[in-house]
Design an enzyme around this catalytic site. Sequence first.
Site, PDB file in Angstrom:
ATOM      1  N   HIS A  93      -0.385 -39.877 -68.805  1.00 40.42           N
ATOM      2  CA  HIS A  93       0.891 -39.890 -68.095  1.00 40.42           C
ATOM      3  C   HIS A  93       1.152 -38.498 -67.531  1.00 40.42           C
ATOM      4  O   HIS A  93       1.007 -37.504 -68.248  1.00 40.42           O
ATOM      5  CB  HIS A  93       2.017 -40.315 -69.042  1.00 40.42           C
ATOM      6  CG  HIS A  93       3.332 -40.413 -68.341  1.00 40.42           C
ATOM      7  ND1 HIS A  93       3.635 -41.449 -67.473  1.00 40.42           N
ATOM      8  CD2 HIS A  93       4.405 -39.592 -68.336  1.00 40.42           C
ATOM      9  CE1 HIS A  93       4.854 -41.259 -66.976  1.00 40.42           C
ATOM     10  NE2 HIS A  93       5.337 -40.138 -67.486  1.00 40.42           N
ATOM     11  N   ARG A 124       4.302 -62.286 -67.661  1.00 46.62           N
ATOM     12  CA  ARG A 124       3.596 -61.125 -68.198  1.00 46.62           C
ATOM     13  C   ARG A 124       2.645 -61.544 -69.324  1.00 46.62           C
ATOM     14  O   ARG A 124       1.525 -61.066 -69.435  1.00 46.62           O
ATOM     15  CB  ARG A 124       4.637 -60.147 -68.757  1.00 46.62           C
ATOM     16  CG  ARG A 124       4.361 -58.707 -68.464  1.00 46.62           C
ATOM     17  CD  ARG A 124       5.477 -57.821 -68.958  1.00 46.62           C
ATOM     18  NE  ARG A 124       6.411 -57.429 -67.927  1.00 46.62           N
ATOM     19  CZ  ARG A 124       6.138 -56.600 -66.932  1.00 46.62           C
ATOM     20  NH1 ARG A 124       4.954 -56.069 -66.809  1.00 46.62           N
ATOM     21  NH2 ARG A 124       7.062 -56.281 -66.035  1.00 46.62           N
ATOM     22  N   SER A 181      -9.007 -41.916 -59.682  1.00 44.46           N
ATOM     23  CA  SER A 181      -9.635 -40.588 -59.779  1.00 44.46           C
ATOM     24  C   SER A 181      -9.831 -40.180 -61.235  1.00 44.46           C
ATOM     25  O   SER A 181     -10.810 -39.493 -61.563  1.00 44.46           O
ATOM     26  CB  SER A 181      -8.839 -39.537 -59.007  1.00 44.46           C
ATOM     27  OG  SER A 181      -7.612 -39.259 -59.642  1.00 44.46           O
ATOM     28  N   ASN A 182      -8.938 -40.584 -62.133  1.00 44.64           N
ATOM     29  CA  ASN A 182      -9.143 -40.280 -63.553  1.00 44.64           C
ATOM     30  C   ASN A 182     -10.347 -41.042 -64.103  1.00 44.64           C
ATOM     31  O   ASN A 182     -11.133 -40.498 -64.872  1.00 44.64           O
ATOM     32  CB  ASN A 182      -7.890 -40.615 -64.364  1.00 44.64           C
ATOM     33  CG  ASN A 182      -6.881 -39.477 -64.319  1.00 44.64           C
ATOM     34  OD1 ASN A 182      -7.103 -38.435 -64.917  1.00 44.64           O
ATOM     35  ND2 ASN A 182      -5.794 -39.673 -63.589  1.00 44.64           N
ATOM     36  N   THR A 234      -5.368 -32.207 -61.232  1.00 49.02           N
ATOM     37  CA  THR A 234      -6.551 -31.403 -61.568  1.00 49.02           C
ATOM     38  C   THR A 234      -6.690 -31.278 -63.079  1.00 49.02           C
ATOM     39  O   THR A 234      -7.792 -31.375 -63.631  1.00 49.02           O
ATOM     40  CB  THR A 234      -6.408 -29.992 -60.947  1.00 49.02           C
ATOM     41  OG1 THR A 234      -6.217 -30.150 -59.556  1.00 49.02           O
ATOM     42  CG2 THR A 234      -7.631 -29.143 -61.182  1.00 49.02           C
ATOM     43  N   GLN A 235      -5.570 -31.078 -63.755  1.00 51.62           N
ATOM     44  CA  GLN A 235      -5.596 -30.969 -65.224  1.00 51.62           C
ATOM     45  C   GLN A 235      -5.889 -32.330 -65.872  1.00 51.62           C
ATOM     46  O   GLN A 235      -6.543 -32.401 -66.905  1.00 51.62           O
ATOM     47  CB  GLN A 235      -4.260 -30.415 -65.740  1.00 51.62           C
ATOM     48  CG  GLN A 235      -4.029 -28.972 -65.352  1.00 51.62           C
ATOM     49  CD  GLN A 235      -5.169 -28.081 -65.833  1.00 51.62           C
ATOM     50  OE1 GLN A 235      -5.585 -28.136 -66.985  1.00 51.62           O
ATOM     51  NE2 GLN A 235      -5.690 -27.254 -64.928  1.00 51.62           N
ATOM     52  N   ASN A 246      -3.562 -43.844 -72.936  1.00 53.14           N
ATOM     53  CA  ASN A 246      -2.953 -43.768 -71.611  1.00 53.14           C
ATOM     54  C   ASN A 246      -2.848 -42.302 -71.215  1.00 53.14           C
ATOM     55  O   ASN A 246      -2.774 -41.422 -72.074  1.00 53.14           O
ATOM     56  CB  ASN A 246      -1.548 -44.392 -71.643  1.00 53.14           C
ATOM     57  CG  ASN A 246      -0.892 -44.402 -70.272  1.00 53.14           C
ATOM     58  OD1 ASN A 246      -1.539 -44.698 -69.256  1.00 53.14           O
ATOM     59  ND2 ASN A 246       0.387 -44.058 -70.213  1.00 53.14           N
TER      60      ASN A 246
HETATM   61  C1  GAR Z   1      -2.319 -40.450 -62.468  1.00 54.94           C
HETATM   62  O1  GAR Z   1      -1.584 -39.324 -62.077  1.00 54.94           O
HETATM   63  C2  GAR Z   1      -1.823 -40.964 -63.804  1.00 54.94           C
HETATM   64  O2  GAR Z   1      -1.431 -39.933 -64.676  1.00 54.94           O
HETATM   65  C3  GAR Z   1      -0.649 -41.800 -63.383  1.00 54.94           C
HETATM   66  O3  GAR Z   1      -1.084 -42.467 -62.227  1.00 54.94           O
HETATM   67  C4  GAR Z   1      -2.030 -41.635 -61.545  1.00 54.94           C
HETATM   68  C5  GAR Z   1      -3.258 -42.456 -61.264  1.00 54.94           C
HETATM   69  O4  GAR Z   1      -4.178 -41.752 -60.476  1.00 54.94           O
HETATM   70  N1  GAR Z   1      -0.250 -42.710 -64.418  1.00 54.94           N
HETATM   71  C6  GAR Z   1       1.009 -43.037 -64.694  1.00 54.94           C
HETATM   72  O5  GAR Z   1       1.956 -42.631 -64.056  1.00 54.94           O
HETATM   73  C7  GAR Z   1       1.195 -43.973 -65.896  1.00 54.94           C
HETATM   74  N2  GAR Z   1       2.527 -43.996 -66.342  1.00 54.94           N
HETATM   75  P1  GAR Z   1      -5.695 -42.203 -60.394  1.00 54.94           P
HETATM   76  O6  GAR Z   1      -5.707 -43.710 -60.081  1.00 54.94           O
HETATM   77  O7  GAR Z   1      -6.252 -41.413 -59.245  1.00 54.94           O
HETATM   78  O8  GAR Z   1      -6.353 -41.900 -61.695  1.00 54.94           O
END
Ligand code: GAR
Length: 193
Positions: A113, A69, A13-14, A176-177, A111
Amino acid sequence: MKNIVILISGGGSNMAAIVHAAAREGWAKRLDARVSAVISNKADAKGLVFARDQGIATAVVDHKAFASREAFDAELAQVVDRYQPALVVLAGFMRILTPDFVGRYAGRMLNIHPSLLPAFPGLHTHQRAIDAGCKVAGVTVHQVTAELDHGPILAQAVVPVLTDDTADTLQARVLTQEHRLYPQAIAQLLPKI
Ligand code: GAR
């Protein structure tokens, strides 16, 4: 043209918010930038469907296919570099990256978070914020360094924690933010890289 490569592991979604904002707010054109590729470590990541529908190149580098990794990151770097990125954007990319990979994109990898770093790096951030009795929570966009969920902070947004919040309701408020903050932070950084 500045290429942006977005790495995802799930819903994306981001990533979708960045793609929409780039078009809607016109900064892609103004900053001569575009989302060139979306790469996932999971073949079934839902975000890949959105990216394909938008005509964006996609690729999968399945971490399970690699013995270490280091081997995964080496292949991932090869695929990322095909798109000659000015900026690498981690958007819900849930893999710990090796120092070599991080060093390769130093200063041009971001990133997001879902906590007010340096509080609550790692997983289960929303439940941990509730359990700690926090009155506010939020989201951080930061430069990626070798230490997980650390690195220079570029932007933060704060939301209240309500007395009847569950991890799910708080997550929705924070998300949302996230969708507002991440595109904004990228648009601010792009002219500097
Ligand atoms: C988001 O909330 C992001 O901040 C988090 O994973 C979600 C991904 O959502 N990321 C972390 O926790 C990284 N440490 P999305 O796939 O819908 O963007």
